[in-house]
Design a protein around this motif. Sequence first.
Motif, PDB file in Angstrom:
ATOM      1  N   UNK A  36       0.756  -1.376   0.023  1.00 31.19           N
ATOM      2  CA  UNK A  36       0.057   0.064   0.183  1.00 31.19           C
ATOM      3  C   UNK A  36       0.778   1.293  -0.232  1.00 31.19           C
ATOM      4  N   UNK A  37       0.578   2.025  -1.045  1.00 34.42           N
ATOM      5  CA  UNK A  37       1.421   3.285  -1.015  1.00 34.42           C
ATOM      6  C   UNK A  37       0.655   4.452  -1.138  1.00 34.42           C
ATOM      7  N   UNK A  38       1.197   5.646  -0.640  1.00 33.79           N
ATOM      8  CA  UNK A  38       0.594   7.074  -0.947  1.00 33.79           C
ATOM      9  C   UNK A  38       1.547   7.700  -1.928  1.00 33.79           C
ATOM     10  N   UNK A  39       0.833   7.769  -3.049  1.00 33.21           N
ATOM     11  CA  UNK A  39       1.603   8.477  -4.134  1.00 33.21           C
ATOM     12  C   UNK A  39       0.865   7.951  -5.392  1.00 33.21           C
ATOM     13  N   UNK A  40       1.928   8.318  -6.504  1.00 28.69           N
ATOM     14  CA  UNK A  40       1.653   7.710  -7.876  1.00 28.69           C
ATOM     15  C   UNK A  40       1.380   6.358  -8.050  1.00 28.69           C
ATOM     16  N   UNK A  41       0.408   5.565  -8.426  1.00 26.96           N
ATOM     17  CA  UNK A  41       0.262   4.184  -8.762  1.00 26.96           C
ATOM     18  C   UNK A  41       1.341   3.856  -9.702  1.00 26.96           C
ATOM     19  N   UNK A  42       1.350   4.791 -10.783  1.00 27.97           N
ATOM     20  CA  UNK A  42       2.281   4.230 -12.088  1.00 27.97           C
ATOM     21  C   UNK A  42       3.801   4.198 -11.745  1.00 27.97           C
ATOM     22  N   UNK A  43       4.164   5.283 -10.913  1.00 27.56           N
ATOM     23  CA  UNK A  43       5.423   5.379 -10.570  1.00 27.56           C
ATOM     24  C   UNK A  43       5.708   4.530  -9.640  1.00 27.56           C
ATOM     25  N   UNK A  44       4.876   3.731  -8.745  1.00 25.88           N
ATOM     26  CA  UNK A  44       5.260   2.807  -7.674  1.00 25.88           C
ATOM     27  C   UNK A  44       5.378   1.702  -8.290  1.00 25.88           C
ATOM     28  N   UNK A  45       4.570   1.405  -9.506  1.00 29.41           N
ATOM     29  CA  UNK A  45       4.743  -0.194 -10.129  1.00 29.41           C
ATOM     30  C   UNK A  45       5.904   0.043 -10.986  1.00 29.41           C
ATOM     31  N   UNK A  46       6.374   1.165 -11.557  1.00 36.23           N
ATOM     32  CA  UNK A  46       7.742   1.122 -12.015  1.00 36.23           C
ATOM     33  C   UNK A  46       8.970   0.982 -11.155  1.00 36.23           C
ATOM     34  N   UNK A  47       8.713   1.371  -9.784  1.00 31.05           N
ATOM     35  CA  UNK A  47       9.663   0.962  -8.759  1.00 31.05           C
ATOM     36  C   UNK A  47       9.681  -0.276  -8.226  1.00 31.05           C
ATOM     37  N   UNK A  48       8.554  -0.903  -8.253  1.00 35.50           N
ATOM     38  CA  UNK A  48       8.620  -2.252  -7.801  1.00 35.50           C
ATOM     39  C   UNK A  48       8.987  -3.083  -8.782  1.00 35.50           C
ATOM     40  N   UNK A  49       8.987  -2.764 -10.052  1.00 31.42           N
ATOM     41  CA  UNK A  49       9.537  -3.561 -11.301  1.00 31.42           C
ATOM     42  C   UNK A  49      10.739  -3.890 -11.096  1.00 31.42           C
ATOM     43  N   UNK A  50      11.519  -3.224 -10.413  1.00 27.07           N
ATOM     44  CA  UNK A  50      13.157  -3.410 -10.259  1.00 27.07           C
ATOM     45  C   UNK A  50      13.590  -4.902 -10.032  1.00 27.07           C
ATOM     46  N   UNK A  51      12.754  -5.322  -9.135  1.00 30.40           N
ATOM     47  CA  UNK A  51      13.075  -6.777  -8.546  1.00 30.40           C
ATOM     48  C   UNK A  51      12.065  -7.708  -8.761  1.00 30.40           C
ATOM     49  N   UNK A  52      11.166  -7.587  -9.810  1.00 34.31           N
ATOM     50  CA  UNK A  52      10.179  -8.366  -9.912  1.00 34.31           C
ATOM     51  C   UNK A  52      10.623  -9.240 -11.200  1.00 34.31           C
ATOM     52  N   UNK A  53       9.821 -10.291 -11.528  1.00 32.57           N
ATOM     53  CA  UNK A  53       9.886 -11.117 -12.642  1.00 32.57           C
ATOM     54  C   UNK A  53       9.054 -10.499 -13.512  1.00 32.57           C
ATOM     55  N   UNK A  54       7.978 -10.045 -13.561  1.00 37.00           N
ATOM     56  CA  UNK A  54       7.343  -9.102 -14.358  1.00 37.00           C
ATOM     57  C   UNK A  54       6.239  -8.611 -13.533  1.00 37.00           C
ATOM     58  N   UNK A  55       5.583  -7.502 -14.304  1.00 42.61           N
ATOM     59  CA  UNK A  55       4.462  -6.709 -13.781  1.00 42.61           C
ATOM     60  C   UNK A  55       3.208  -6.952 -14.624  1.00 42.61           C
TER      61      UNK A  55
END
Length: 245
Positions: A92-111
């Motif tokens: 759960x994040x306070x802020x931009x959904x798009x920017x948070x997903x890009x941030x989380x993509x760094x250590x993910x297999x895929x989004x």
Amino acid sequence: MTPCPWKGPEDMDHIVLGYDGSDFAMQALDWALDEAELRKLPLTLAHAWQWPYGDAEEEAKAHLRKAADHVLWHGAECARSTSSGVQVETDLYEGSAAQRLVELSGDATLVVVGSRGLSALPRAVVGSVAGYVAAHAERPVIVVRGPGPLPAPTDPGPIVVADREPDASVVEFAFGEAALRQVPVSASADLTEWAASHPEVRVQAGEAPDHATLMVVGRRRAAWFGAADSLLQHAPCPVAVVSER
């Protein structure tokens, strides 16, 4: 075009889903769970919230945060109740959904994202969050679109390589998805070298987009960035956007 190794579960360790409680997000949740089950990876549901009205009392913002927390909790409970043993985590994040997903993509297999969310305009085919994430994420992004329940039709179609001259990373991702789902790869490009290194995947000539399970495209080709016939706007099935190396 020489095959190159695609990073697997040993390099990244979870699937990330952008979730906002919309019907599009629920459709994407089905796909994300399928990816998590096939890859034997945990699933992280990510939801962002923002106070849209300028300055506010903390109590007012707390109510909005609580509502956002409930949306995320409901999605996680749906995931846990319908999956076969997938570990489900939340963000759960306070802020931009798009920017948070890009941030989380760094250590993910895929989004995985839905084609639209609650904030998309009624006439929008692809929402701003999906478009931004597909354009900027560090890992492949699957934009789930198309009619009907996903991603398990009774007669699954091929994984379609939509690029005419695909980058190695695009083809490798397509073969990986095809192997996981036990479906063929279809392409207009010459995939002879790839077929030799992936004997478990059948290759068929010519694209079959109307019956495709997934279309895979390089980021430069997936273009609200300029191409007239963007797959993200018109594809009849989910689209994977892969960053070219």
